[in-house]
Write a protein that holds these residues in place. Structure first.
Motif, PDB file in Angstrom:
ATOM      1  N   GLY A  19      73.896  16.912   4.347  1.00 23.25           N
ATOM      2  CA  GLY A  19      73.543  17.977   5.262  1.00 23.25           C
ATOM      3  C   GLY A  19      72.131  17.895   5.801  1.00 23.25           C
ATOM      4  O   GLY A  19      71.402  16.933   5.593  1.00 23.25           O
ATOM      5  N   ARG A  20      71.744  18.946   6.500  1.00 25.35           N
ATOM      6  CA  ARG A  20      70.453  18.984   7.181  1.00 25.35           C
ATOM      7  C   ARG A  20      69.326  19.299   6.199  1.00 25.35           C
ATOM      8  O   ARG A  20      69.503  20.090   5.279  1.00 25.35           O
ATOM      9  CB  ARG A  20      70.485  20.053   8.282  1.00 25.35           C
ATOM     10  N   ARG A  22      66.471  21.265   6.145  1.00 21.83           N
ATOM     11  CA  ARG A  22      65.802  22.356   6.833  1.00 21.83           C
ATOM     12  C   ARG A  22      65.612  23.512   5.872  1.00 21.83           C
ATOM     13  O   ARG A  22      66.241  23.567   4.826  1.00 21.83           O
ATOM     14  CB  ARG A  22      66.629  22.829   8.039  1.00 21.83           C
ATOM     15  N   LEU A  25      68.770  27.068   6.142  1.00 14.19           N
ATOM     16  CA  LEU A  25      70.182  26.711   6.000  1.00 14.19           C
ATOM     17  C   LEU A  25      71.028  27.970   5.810  1.00 14.19           C
ATOM     18  O   LEU A  25      70.536  29.005   5.390  1.00 14.19           O
ATOM     19  CB  LEU A  25      70.359  25.776   4.809  1.00 14.19           C
ATOM     20  N   LYS A  26      72.326  27.861   6.117  1.00 12.49           N
ATOM     21  CA  LYS A  26      73.210  29.029   6.111  1.00 12.49           C
ATOM     22  C   LYS A  26      74.391  28.838   5.170  1.00 12.49           C
ATOM     23  O   LYS A  26      74.938  27.742   5.055  1.00 12.49           O
ATOM     24  CB  LYS A  26      73.752  29.289   7.521  1.00 12.49           C
ATOM     25  N   ASP A 120      75.962  25.492   6.462  1.00 14.89           N
ATOM     26  CA  ASP A 120      75.581  24.374   5.592  1.00 14.89           C
ATOM     27  C   ASP A 120      76.251  24.427   4.215  1.00 14.89           C
ATOM     28  O   ASP A 120      76.200  23.460   3.464  1.00 14.89           O
ATOM     29  CB  ASP A 120      74.062  24.372   5.408  1.00 14.89           C
ATOM     30  N   ASN A 225      74.609  11.638   6.914  1.00 11.96           N
ATOM     31  CA  ASN A 225      73.819  12.735   7.480  1.00 11.96           C
ATOM     32  C   ASN A 225      73.346  12.418   8.896  1.00 11.96           C
ATOM     33  O   ASN A 225      73.301  13.287   9.764  1.00 11.96           O
ATOM     34  CB  ASN A 225      72.602  13.023   6.598  1.00 11.96           C
ATOM     35  N   LYS A 234      80.101  19.849   2.801  1.00 10.10           N
ATOM     36  CA  LYS A 234      79.385  21.094   2.519  1.00 10.10           C
ATOM     37  C   LYS A 234      79.699  21.619   1.118  1.00 10.10           C
ATOM     38  O   LYS A 234      80.860  21.619   0.694  1.00 10.10           O
ATOM     39  CB  LYS A 234      79.739  22.153   3.573  1.00 10.10           C
ATOM     40  N   LEU A 317      72.420  25.394  -1.740  1.00 10.05           N
ATOM     41  CA  LEU A 317      71.975  24.744  -0.509  1.00 10.05           C
ATOM     42  C   LEU A 317      70.813  23.789  -0.741  1.00 10.05           C
ATOM     43  O   LEU A 317      70.322  23.165   0.195  1.00 10.05           O
ATOM     44  CB  LEU A 317      71.567  25.802   0.523  1.00 10.05           C
TER      45      LEU A 317
END
Length: 411
Positions: A19-20, A22, A25-26, A120, A225, A234, A317
């Motif tokens: 994943g990202r 950052r 994240l959500k 995410d 990624n 996820k 996350l």
């Protein structure tokens, strides 16, 4: 010079590596229709998202954030009592229920799948109670079947829908990469890992196995990624919605089956969190009446699970935070786990990362144990627990940090 690590080195616990990278994240609330997603979302965020008793009540995803509960943050706020206080936040998205055939346009179809792609990690809510007044998409209750519909490969299940979507993403990625190589005319070469990695992914998805359950090297994860935004990478937390009666007595005929299914499909015991929307709504109804809440909770041995759901989602996350503390402000700064000091400083401002000199650091627990209830760092320094760290320092969760930096003046 030590030998280089083999290219086939395995990466353990790689879920959070996907994943990202950052700080915002959500987590998305997902599951079948009418299992309690929107009701839980409302409780977590104290919003008023629609939560009516019919399928697809939620069409466009609702987004909000909820503060991450932390006794460490509360302690620092009590010590300094600054005018500004900012906790860490978990971003949460409420997504419409998914049904079989989504990849062919059933229900909300690919719109739903794109909503999952935008988050995410997933809170997968599973309904584990019998109530004829609450509609069920399949007209009967079977949580182990519901879980299968989201994650297993049995007969056109929801897991199959997600894997089909990922197969489509994979096919488009392969076509795009091959076209880029051809157009470059030899100036661009394909990553040697690309063919073997995509072949491995394709084999898993065709068996309806999530990509996150595979064994991957760090190089393969980096490639995935960079080139693909796959849904099945996820991380997932399974939230089992019980009746208030079952939650209070901590028993449910469904829980053993759900726990067994999760562990057999790559999950851990901590990935299953039993809770009760009914119980949480009852507690919430007493928010303005502490005496009534105390009377209700007097003989009950269980507590609200909302705090655990939030903190587990934040951790899943791969996020953590450090503190900045002073007379004017206490703030939690969210960063990815494994973040180096310069990048952690960049969470405050990009100039802090570019002009990073050093970080002055004290671990939260050292401050708590040595501060003697005062704001001063004197006792911490006297004990040798206040230290200076450079660019290679990995910031730890709960560190109290003061950065020193130098920014060249703009010309």
């Amino acid at each position: 010079m030590p030998p280089k690590k083999a290219a086939t080195e395995e990466t353990k616990n790689n879920v959070v590596a996907f994943g990202r990278v950052r700080k915002n994240l959500k987590m998305g609330c997902v599951g079948l229709p009418n299992v309690g997603k929107s009701s839980l979302f409302n409780l977590l965020t104290e919003q008023s998202a629609a939560a009516e008793n019919y399928p697809f009540c939620t069409i466009e995803p609702n987004e909000a954030r909820c503060a991450v509960p932390d006794a460490r943050y509360d302690f620092l706020c009590d010590i300094w009592k600054p005018p500004s206080m900012y906790p860490a936040y978990l971003q949460v998205t409420d997504i419409a229920g998914l049904i079989k055939g989504a990849s062919q346009g059933e229900g909300l179809g690919n719109a739903f799948l794109s909503h999952i792609q935008a988050v995410d990690g997933m809170f997968h809510i599973v309904r584990a109670f019998d109530n004829d007044e609450v509609l069920h998409v399949d007209d009967s209750i079977d949580p182990t079947r519901d879980l299968s519909k989201f994650f297993s490969f049995v007969c056109d299940t929801i897991q199959s829908e997600l894997c089909k979507k990922d197969l489509d993403i994979l096919a488009k990625t392969i076509i795009s990469e091959e076209a880029t190589v051809r157009k470059a005319g030899g100036k661009f070469k394909m990553n040697p890992l690309f063919p073997s990695t995509t072949t491995k992914i394709k084999a898993m998805l065709e068996q309806d196995k999530p990509v996150r359950d595979g064994t991957w090297t760090s190089a393969e994860i980096e490639l995935i990624n960079e080139k693909m935004q796959l849904i099945t990478t996820k991380p997932v937390i399974y939230l089992v919605n019980l009746t208030m009666k079952d939650y209070i007595r901590q028993k449910s005929k469904y829980l053993p089956h759900i726990a067994k299914w999760v562990t057999e499909h790559g999950g851990l015991p901590r990935d299953v969190i039993p809770f009760s929307v009914e119980f949480e709504e009852k507690i919430h109804s007493f928010k303005d009446d502490p005496a009534a809440l105390e009377a209700f909770m007097k003989d009950i041995k269980v507590k609200s699970r909302l705090e655990k759901i939030i903190t587990e989602g934040f951790t899943k996350l791969g996020l953590q935070y450090y503190f900045t503390a002073g007379e004017k402000e206490i703030r939690c700064w969210t960063i990815p786990r494994g973040c180096l000091a310069p990048q952690a400083a960049g969470a405050i401002h990009g100039d802090f990362e570019r002009g990073f000199i050093k970080a002055e650091v004290v671990a939260y627990q050292d401050f708590h144990d040595l501060c003697e209830g005062a704001k001063s760092m004197g006792p911490i320094k006297a004990a040798g627990k206040y230290r200076q760290e450079g660019k290679t320092y990995t910031v730890q969760d709960g560190d109290i940090v003061h950065f020193q930096f130098n920014v060249a003046p703009k010309k």
